[in-house]
Design a protein around this motif. Structure first.
Motif, short mmCIF file in Angstrom:
data_model
loop_
_atom_site.label_atom_id
_atom_site.label_comp_id
_atom_site.label_asym_id
_atom_site.label_seq_id
_atom_site.Cartn_x
_atom_site.Cartn_y
_atom_site.Cartn_z
N SER A 96 0.84 -1.20 0.00
CA SER A 96 0.00 0.00 0.00
C SER A 96 0.87 1.24 0.00
N GLY A 97 0.19 2.37 -0.21
CA GLY A 97 0.89 3.66 -0.20
C GLY A 97 1.42 4.00 1.18
N ALA A 98 0.57 3.82 2.20
CA ALA A 98 0.99 4.19 3.56
C ALA A 98 2.22 3.40 3.97
N LEU A 101 5.22 4.88 2.41
CA LEU A 101 5.62 6.09 3.14
C LEU A 101 6.31 5.73 4.45
N PHE A 130 -1.54 14.49 2.04
CA PHE A 130 -2.09 13.20 2.45
C PHE A 130 -1.05 12.13 2.20
N HIS A 131 -0.69 11.41 3.29
CA HIS A 131 0.34 10.38 3.15
C HIS A 131 -0.13 9.01 3.61
N GLY A 132 -1.42 8.88 3.97
CA GLY A 132 -1.93 7.57 4.39
C GLY A 132 -2.59 7.64 5.75
N GLU A 182 4.33 15.92 -1.72
CA GLU A 182 3.70 15.40 -2.95
C GLU A 182 3.93 16.43 -4.06
N ASP A 215 6.32 11.96 -2.28
CA ASP A 215 5.19 11.04 -2.25
C ASP A 215 4.51 11.11 -3.60
N VAL A 217 2.57 8.60 -4.65
CA VAL A 217 1.61 7.50 -4.59
C VAL A 217 0.43 7.75 -5.55
N GLN A 218 0.00 9.03 -5.62
CA GLN A 218 -1.13 9.33 -6.52
C GLN A 218 -0.68 9.89 -7.87
N LYS A 244 -0.66 3.04 -5.64
CA LYS A 244 -1.81 3.20 -6.52
C LYS A 244 -1.58 2.70 -7.96
C1 LIG Z 1 -3.56 7.22 -1.40
C2 LIG Z 1 -2.36 7.94 -0.97
C3 LIG Z 1 -1.55 7.45 0.08
C4 LIG Z 1 -1.92 6.25 0.91
O1 LIG Z 1 -2.04 5.09 0.15
P1 LIG Z 1 -2.81 3.82 0.77
O2 LIG Z 1 -2.59 2.76 -0.25
O3 LIG Z 1 -4.23 4.21 0.95
O4 LIG Z 1 -2.16 3.50 2.07
C5 LIG Z 1 -0.39 8.14 0.37
N1 LIG Z 1 -0.03 9.23 -0.32
C6 LIG Z 1 -0.77 9.73 -1.32
C7 LIG Z 1 -0.31 10.93 -2.07
C8 LIG Z 1 -1.97 9.11 -1.67
O5 LIG Z 1 -2.73 9.61 -2.66
#
Ligand SMILES: *Cc1c(COP(=O)(O)O)cnc(C)c1O
Length: 396
Positions: A96-98, A101, A130-132, A182, A215, A217-218, A244
């Protein structure tokens, strides 16, 4: 028992899907929805992409899980491909993203620990980030609504306002380990960090012996029209979290780092049971097969222009509903005049799925494989919804 057996943590739409095809989701009764939410930027290649389906089913027939006690050839291969196509030398896979991180934060703290500066443990983060949802990542994100009732807050994060260079400089102390940002805030409302500020962050890190953690992730894995968003700024991070889009719908994340930044991450200091398992690796490699095809990212940029042109016309036509378009590539946001939840709902009533974000924005995160026709249909539905909302406002 109230409602259902599930935690009440999600305010779910009363909508369930049976299957998906490309940018479309289909209910059991056959109703079709155009999916410009893409599982919140996860279904990067849309639904039921044949190459991903083949990769997953082939692997499912061979081997699911062995643990990181053994070599996992698909993991080695995906790691090498990520390294070849990024700033990084080393990769750690997560689910996962969290978790990606968490690995990034631990990597940064460990770097200073093994370099004899254990007091350097604090990380500067940006408001609206947002980091999780783990304890450390809600502290990193710093959003009150996610922290309330989960105290004590994990120590070591210092937040500065978005876009405030002076506050950023002032936040750096002898205890600072890293800056975490981000490049494009996703959940914060599609806010792009200006190139100059990213360059300043890089320079501040270099001048002060800090690590730059991104970050993505998105916004990573092709979403901005480059493989990684940092490429637009002409800088490189020391550590980066992705998730993601790299899994295309299969749970998969990764923490990437330079050799230097990862010096402290030696045998036994970090681990995961599921991370990097053969199923996830098969899908991750298949996603890269497609995203790295020559021309794929150029197409993302072309489609972005198509979307932005259509959306700009709607802003001109209905300025009392939508006041601006933001973002790059296919991570776009509509800054709303009306409450974004109402706009999001009006889109859903046109069978168009989108995601609300911070700063009163509705996020548009279509699959990177959305066709020109999908995009035209989305624009038509957004215009229809805006017209309905404008009429309702005029009547009020
Ligand atoms: C969704 C997201 C996360 C967390 O990812 P999860 O898979 O939900 O844990 C972390 N950082 C960013 C920028 C995100 O969009």
């Amino acid at each position: 028992m109230s409602g259902s057996a599930l935690y009440e943590t999600f305010a779910r739409a009363q909508l369930a899907f049976d299957h998906g095809e490309g940018a479309w989701l289909v209910t059991a009764s056959g109703e079709r929805y155009l999916d410009f939410a893409a599982g919140i930027a996860v279904n990067s290649l849309g639904h039921s992409h044949p190459h991903l389906v083949a990769a997953l089913t082939e692997q499912a027939g061979k081997l699911w899980h062995v643990s990181n006690l053994y070599e996992i050839p698909g993991q080695r291969r995906l790691g090498e491909r990520l390294v070849t196509n990024s700033f990084a030398d080393k990769v750690f896979f997560t689910n996962s993203g969290a978790e990606a991180l968490e690995c990034a934060i631990k990597t940064a703290r460990r770097y200073h620990h093994v370099n004899g500066r254990p007091e350097r443990h604090r990380i500067v983060t940006i408001e609206g980030a947002f980091h999780g949802r783990t304890l450390a990542t809600i502290a990193a994100g710093g959003q009150k609504k996610y922290l309330e009732g989960f105290g004590p807050v994990v120590e070591g994060f210092d937040q500065v306002p978005f876009g405030d260079e002076n506050a950023l400089k002032a936040a750096i102390t002898d205890e600072t380990a890293a800056i975490l940002v981000e490049p494009v805030q996703g959940e914060g409302g599609i806010r792009t960090v200006p190139t100059e500020l990213l360059k300043t962050m890089r320079r501040l890190c270099d001048d002060n012996g800090l690590l730059l953690i991104l970050d993505e992730v998105q916004c990573g894995v092709g979403r901005t029209g480059k493989l990684f968003a940092y490429e637009w700024a002409g800088i490189e991070p020391d550590i980066m979290a992705i998730a993601k889009g790299i899994g295309g719908g299969f749970p998969l994340g990764a923490c990437l780092a330079t050799d230097e930044a990862a010096t402290g991450m030696t045998a036994g200091v970090h681990g995961t049971t599921f991370g990097g398992n053969p199923l996830a690796m098969a899908v991750g490699n298949a996603v890269l097969d497609v995203v790295l095809e020559p021309g794929f990212l150029d197409e993302v940029q072309r489609k972005s222009l198509l979307m932005k042109q259509g959306l700009a016309a709607i802003v001109d036509e209905f300025p009392d509903v939508i006041e601006a378009v933001r973002g790059t590539g296919l991570i776009l946001g509509l800054k709303c005049k009306l409450p974004n939840t109402a706009v999001n709902l009006a889109f859903r009533e046109q069978n168009l799925l989108t995601v609300p974000g911070g700063d009163n924005v509705v996020r548009l995160l279509p699959p990177l494989t959305a066709t020109d026709d999908d995009i035209r249909q989305a624009i038509d539905r957004i215009r229809s919804a805006a017209a309905v909302l404008a009429d309702a406002k005029a009547d009020a």
